[in-house]
Write a protein that holds these residues in place. Structure first.
Motif, PDB file in Angstrom:
ATOM      1  N   GLU A 146       0.816  -1.228  -0.018  1.00  0.00           N
ATOM      2  CA  GLU A 146      -0.137  -0.084   0.020  1.00  0.00           C
ATOM      3  C   GLU A 146       0.990   1.324   0.093  1.00  0.00           C
ATOM      4  O   GLU A 146       1.816   1.592   0.734  1.00  0.00           O
ATOM      5  CB  GLU A 146      -0.876   0.070   1.104  1.00  0.00           C
ATOM      6  N   THR A 147       0.619   2.122  -0.832  1.00  0.00           N
ATOM      7  CA  THR A 147       1.403   3.345  -0.974  1.00  0.00           C
ATOM      8  C   THR A 147       0.586   4.515  -0.008  1.00  0.00           C
ATOM      9  O   THR A 147      -0.517   4.998  -0.071  1.00  0.00           O
ATOM     10  CB  THR A 147       1.398   4.092  -2.488  1.00  0.00           C
ATOM     11  N   VAL A 148       1.485   4.904   0.921  1.00  0.00           N
ATOM     12  CA  VAL A 148       1.193   5.891   1.965  1.00  0.00           C
ATOM     13  C   VAL A 148       1.787   7.351   1.564  1.00  0.00           C
ATOM     14  O   VAL A 148       2.772   7.341   1.095  1.00  0.00           O
ATOM     15  CB  VAL A 148       1.410   5.771   3.466  1.00  0.00           C
ATOM     16  N   LEU A 149       0.562   8.344   1.546  1.00  0.00           N
ATOM     17  CA  LEU A 149       1.068   9.588   0.898  1.00  0.00           C
ATOM     18  C   LEU A 149       1.199  10.566   2.272  1.00  0.00           C
ATOM     19  O   LEU A 149       0.162  10.417   3.046  1.00  0.00           O
ATOM     20  CB  LEU A 149       0.066  10.188   0.030  1.00  0.00           C
ATOM     21  N   THR A 150       2.178  11.189   2.496  1.00  0.00           N
ATOM     22  CA  THR A 150       2.422  12.227   3.386  1.00  0.00           C
ATOM     23  C   THR A 150       2.456  13.569   3.126  1.00  0.00           C
ATOM     24  O   THR A 150       3.423  13.785   2.401  1.00  0.00           O
ATOM     25  CB  THR A 150       3.534  11.718   4.590  1.00  0.00           C
ATOM     26  N   GLN A 151       1.488  14.281   3.502  1.00  0.00           N
ATOM     27  CA  GLN A 151       1.734  15.651   3.087  1.00  0.00           C
ATOM     28  C   GLN A 151       2.073  16.660   4.083  1.00  0.00           C
ATOM     29  O   GLN A 151       2.035  16.415   5.292  1.00  0.00           O
ATOM     30  CB  GLN A 151       0.205  16.165   2.679  1.00  0.00           C
ATOM     31  N   SER A 152       2.784  17.600   3.904  1.00  0.00           N
ATOM     32  CA  SER A 152       3.318  18.726   4.649  1.00  0.00           C
ATOM     33  C   SER A 152       3.289  19.955   4.004  1.00  0.00           C
ATOM     34  O   SER A 152       3.534  20.005   2.630  1.00  0.00           O
ATOM     35  CB  SER A 152       4.812  17.937   4.980  1.00  0.00           C
ATOM     36  N   PRO A 153       3.347  21.197   5.080  1.00  0.00           N
ATOM     37  CA  PRO A 153       2.674  20.919   6.265  1.00  0.00           C
ATOM     38  C   PRO A 153       1.229  20.563   6.406  1.00  0.00           C
ATOM     39  O   PRO A 153       0.614  20.485   5.714  1.00  0.00           O
ATOM     40  CB  PRO A 153       3.238  22.130   6.632  1.00  0.00           C
ATOM     41  N   GLY A 154       0.977  20.288   7.781  1.00  0.00           N
ATOM     42  CA  GLY A 154      -0.449  20.017   7.943  1.00  0.00           C
ATOM     43  C   GLY A 154      -1.216  21.247   7.947  1.00  0.00           C
ATOM     44  O   GLY A 154      -2.259  21.288   7.221  1.00  0.00           O
ATOM     45  N   THR A 155      -0.692  22.369   8.239  1.00  0.00           N
ATOM     46  CA  THR A 155      -1.270  23.796   8.000  1.00  0.00           C
ATOM     47  C   THR A 155      -0.128  24.750   7.773  1.00  0.00           C
ATOM     48  O   THR A 155       0.983  24.746   7.896  1.00  0.00           O
ATOM     49  CB  THR A 155      -2.071  24.243   9.735  1.00  0.00           C
ATOM     50  N   LEU A 156      -0.594  25.608   6.604  1.00  0.00           N
ATOM     51  CA  LEU A 156       0.281  26.592   6.012  1.00  0.00           C
ATOM     52  C   LEU A 156      -0.493  28.109   6.338  1.00  0.00           C
ATOM     53  O   LEU A 156      -1.703  28.015   5.599  1.00  0.00           O
ATOM     54  CB  LEU A 156       0.543  26.283   4.638  1.00  0.00           C
ATOM     55  N   SER A 157       0.056  29.017   6.711  1.00  0.00           N
ATOM     56  CA  SER A 157      -0.592  30.166   7.012  1.00  0.00           C
ATOM     57  C   SER A 157       0.176  31.325   6.187  1.00  0.00           C
ATOM     58  O   SER A 157       1.480  31.404   6.398  1.00  0.00           O
ATOM     59  CB  SER A 157      -0.331  30.639   8.565  1.00  0.00           C
ATOM     60  N   LEU A 158      -0.493  31.789   5.472  1.00  0.00           N
ATOM     61  CA  LEU A 158       0.080  32.870   4.464  1.00  0.00           C
ATOM     62  C   LEU A 158      -0.822  34.068   4.039  1.00  0.00           C
ATOM     63  O   LEU A 158      -1.932  33.839   4.264  1.00  0.00           O
ATOM     64  CB  LEU A 158       0.503  31.957   3.097  1.00  0.00           C
ATOM     65  N   SER A 159      -0.418  34.818   3.308  1.00  0.00           N
ATOM     66  CA  SER A 159      -1.332  36.161   3.339  1.00  0.00           C
ATOM     67  C   SER A 159      -1.459  35.867   1.533  1.00  0.00           C
ATOM     68  O   SER A 159      -0.660  35.649   0.765  1.00  0.00           O
ATOM     69  CB  SER A 159      -0.685  37.338   3.492  1.00  0.00           C
ATOM     70  N   PRO A 160      -2.417  36.585   1.077  1.00  0.00           N
ATOM     71  CA  PRO A 160      -2.977  36.645  -0.483  1.00  0.00           C
ATOM     72  C   PRO A 160      -1.772  37.383  -0.971  1.00  0.00           C
ATOM     73  O   PRO A 160      -0.927  38.345  -0.324  1.00  0.00           O
ATOM     74  CB  PRO A 160      -4.111  37.666  -0.290  1.00  0.00           C
ATOM     75  N   GLY A 161      -1.342  36.877  -2.003  1.00  0.00           N
ATOM     76  CA  GLY A 161      -0.138  37.526  -2.852  1.00  0.00           C
ATOM     77  C   GLY A 161       1.003  36.667  -2.735  1.00  0.00           C
ATOM     78  O   GLY A 161       1.882  36.893  -3.516  1.00  0.00           O
ATOM     79  N   GLU A 162       1.061  36.094  -1.631  1.00  0.00           N
ATOM     80  CA  GLU A 162       2.336  35.192  -1.416  1.00  0.00           C
ATOM     81  C   GLU A 162       2.311  33.935  -2.272  1.00  0.00           C
ATOM     82  O   GLU A 162       1.311  33.450  -2.767  1.00  0.00           O
ATOM     83  CB  GLU A 162       2.334  34.846   0.201  1.00  0.00           C
ATOM     84  N   ARG A 163       3.686  33.106  -2.192  1.00  0.00           N
ATOM     85  CA  ARG A 163       3.594  31.811  -2.824  1.00  0.00           C
ATOM     86  C   ARG A 163       3.529  30.908  -1.866  1.00  0.00           C
ATOM     87  O   ARG A 163       4.025  30.600  -0.768  1.00  0.00           O
ATOM     88  CB  ARG A 163       5.157  31.916  -3.365  1.00  0.00           C
ATOM     89  N   ALA A 164       2.738  29.817  -2.323  1.00  0.00           N
ATOM     90  CA  ALA A 164       2.535  28.589  -1.470  1.00  0.00           C
ATOM     91  C   ALA A 164       3.207  27.505  -2.252  1.00  0.00           C
ATOM     92  O   ALA A 164       2.958  26.959  -3.290  1.00  0.00           O
ATOM     93  CB  ALA A 164       1.057  28.211  -1.210  1.00  0.00           C
ATOM     94  N   SER A 165       3.809  26.579  -1.269  1.00  0.00           N
ATOM     95  CA  SER A 165       4.340  25.224  -1.725  1.00  0.00           C
ATOM     96  C   SER A 165       3.909  24.021  -0.748  1.00  0.00           C
ATOM     97  O   SER A 165       4.315  24.199   0.323  1.00  0.00           O
ATOM     98  CB  SER A 165       6.110  25.356  -1.849  1.00  0.00           C
ATOM     99  N   LEU A 166       3.220  23.083  -1.401  1.00  0.00           N
ATOM    100  CA  LEU A 166       2.863  22.013  -0.578  1.00  0.00           C
ATOM    101  C   LEU A 166       3.376  20.758  -1.062  1.00  0.00           C
ATOM    102  O   LEU A 166       3.672  20.600  -2.250  1.00  0.00           O
ATOM    103  CB  LEU A 166       1.243  22.025  -0.919  1.00  0.00           C
ATOM    104  N   SER A 167       4.001  20.006   0.021  1.00  0.00           N
ATOM    105  CA  SER A 167       4.594  18.824  -0.473  1.00  0.00           C
ATOM    106  C   SER A 167       3.769  17.487  -0.124  1.00  0.00           C
ATOM    107  O   SER A 167       2.806  17.553   0.729  1.00  0.00           O
ATOM    108  CB  SER A 167       5.795  18.579   0.494  1.00  0.00           C
ATOM    109  N   CYS A 168       4.123  16.371  -1.109  1.00  0.00           N
ATOM    110  CA  CYS A 168       3.419  15.300  -0.855  1.00  0.00           C
ATOM    111  C   CYS A 168       4.457  14.054  -1.186  1.00  0.00           C
ATOM    112  O   CYS A 168       5.145  14.130  -2.181  1.00  0.00           O
ATOM    113  CB  CYS A 168       2.409  15.073  -1.885  1.00  0.00           C
ATOM    114  N   ARG A 169       4.647  13.361  -0.056  1.00  0.00           N
ATOM    115  CA  ARG A 169       5.980  12.410  -0.315  1.00  0.00           C
ATOM    116  C   ARG A 169       5.130  10.857  -0.328  1.00  0.00           C
ATOM    117  O   ARG A 169       4.318  10.789   0.548  1.00  0.00           O
ATOM    118  CB  ARG A 169       6.712  12.496   0.910  1.00  0.00           C
ATOM    119  N   ALA A 170       5.503  10.138  -1.193  1.00  0.00           N
ATOM    120  CA  ALA A 170       4.967   8.846  -1.228  1.00  0.00           C
ATOM    121  C   ALA A 170       5.811   7.752  -0.640  1.00  0.00           C
ATOM    122  O   ALA A 170       7.138   7.960  -0.646  1.00  0.00           O
ATOM    123  CB  ALA A 170       4.672   8.339  -2.536  1.00  0.00           C
ATOM    124  N   SER A 171       5.365   6.800  -0.090  1.00  0.00           N
ATOM    125  CA  SER A 171       6.096   5.704   0.836  1.00  0.00           C
ATOM    126  C   SER A 171       6.699   4.602  -0.311  1.00  0.00           C
ATOM    127  O   SER A 171       7.979   4.137   0.031  1.00  0.00           O
ATOM    128  CB  SER A 171       5.319   4.835   1.621  1.00  0.00           C
TER     129      SER A 171
END
Lengths: 118, 108
Positions: free
Chosen positions: B1-26
């Motif tokens: 079974e492939t487990v996907l782990t996302q980080s961070p759990g919560t990301l606090s940013l302001s409008p106009g900023e850049r967001a990077s969300l991670s997803c790592r697979a087992s």
């Protein structure tokens, strides 16, 4: 407009059974894989089951295998989920979704709520 | 079974900023059968990215996906107010199909 509408959710006692339906419109239902996905209160998305275009292949999450059965009727443009031996942990909002490109899900319904409680 | 782990759990940013969300697979996700979804309360999930990097129909180009094998990233170049939501990655390179636990993108 491509649309999926789920129905059949309700309150059911532990150990009971319930059947969900999903009716498609605006696209050729018979050429797509279809999925059921659920979201328990306060939790993330959990895939439940899927079914091939002709119904010949089905796959289930371990958490529902042996208790839930997915089926479809292409003439009625409908997807079904028969849920037996329901448990409290099956309480969730159940979505049906269309299989999209590269095994994604590109059209989703609004969901139907199943509550398992005595 | 492939487990996907996302980080961070919560990301606090302001409008106009850049967001990077991670997803790592087992384990390696074959042929980039990796998708990203946006989910807002009371709404159906919305497909953003499929095949790790292809935008779905109607998705603005501020959303982009990258990565391969076990490491994937969803980037939102300039956050708009409507982008604050929960984001999920999903794989179906191997059975069973699985979702990550989600990243909540909230307004700072």
């Amino acid at each position: 407009e491509e649309q999926l509408v789920e129905s059949g959710g309700s309150l059911v006692q532990p150990g009971g059974s319930l059947g969900l339906s999903c009716t498609a419109s605006g696209f050729t239902f018979s050429v797509y894989w279809m999925h059921w996905v659920r979201q328990a209160p306060g939790k993330g998305l959990e895939w439940v089951a899927n079914i091939k275009q002709d119904g010949g292949e089905k796959d289930y999450a371990d958490s529902v295998k042996g208790r839930f059965t997915i089926s479809r009727d292409n003439a009625k443009k409908s997807l079904y989920l028969q849920m037996n031996s329901l448990r409290a942990e099956d309480t969730a909002l159940y979505y049906c979704a269309r299989g999209g490109p590269l095994r994604s899900m590109d059209v989703w319904g609004q969901g139907t709520t199943v509550t398992v409680s005595s | 079974e492939t487990v996907l782990t996302q980080s961070p759990g919560t990301l606090s940013l302001s409008p106009g900023e850049r967001a990077s969300l991670s997803c790592r697979a087992s384990q390696s996700v074959s042929s980039s059968f990796l998708a990203w979804y946006q989910h807002k309360p009371g709404q159906a999930p919305r497909l953003l990215i499929y095949g790790a990097s292809s935008r779905a129909t109607g998705i603005p180009d501020r959303f982009s996906g990258s990565g391969s094998e076990t490491d994937f990233t969803l980037t939102i170049s300039r956050l708009e107010p409507e982008d604050f939501a929960v984001y999920y990655c999903q794989q179906y390179g191997s059975s069973p199909l699985s979702f990550g636990q989600g990243t909540k993108l909230e307004i700072k």
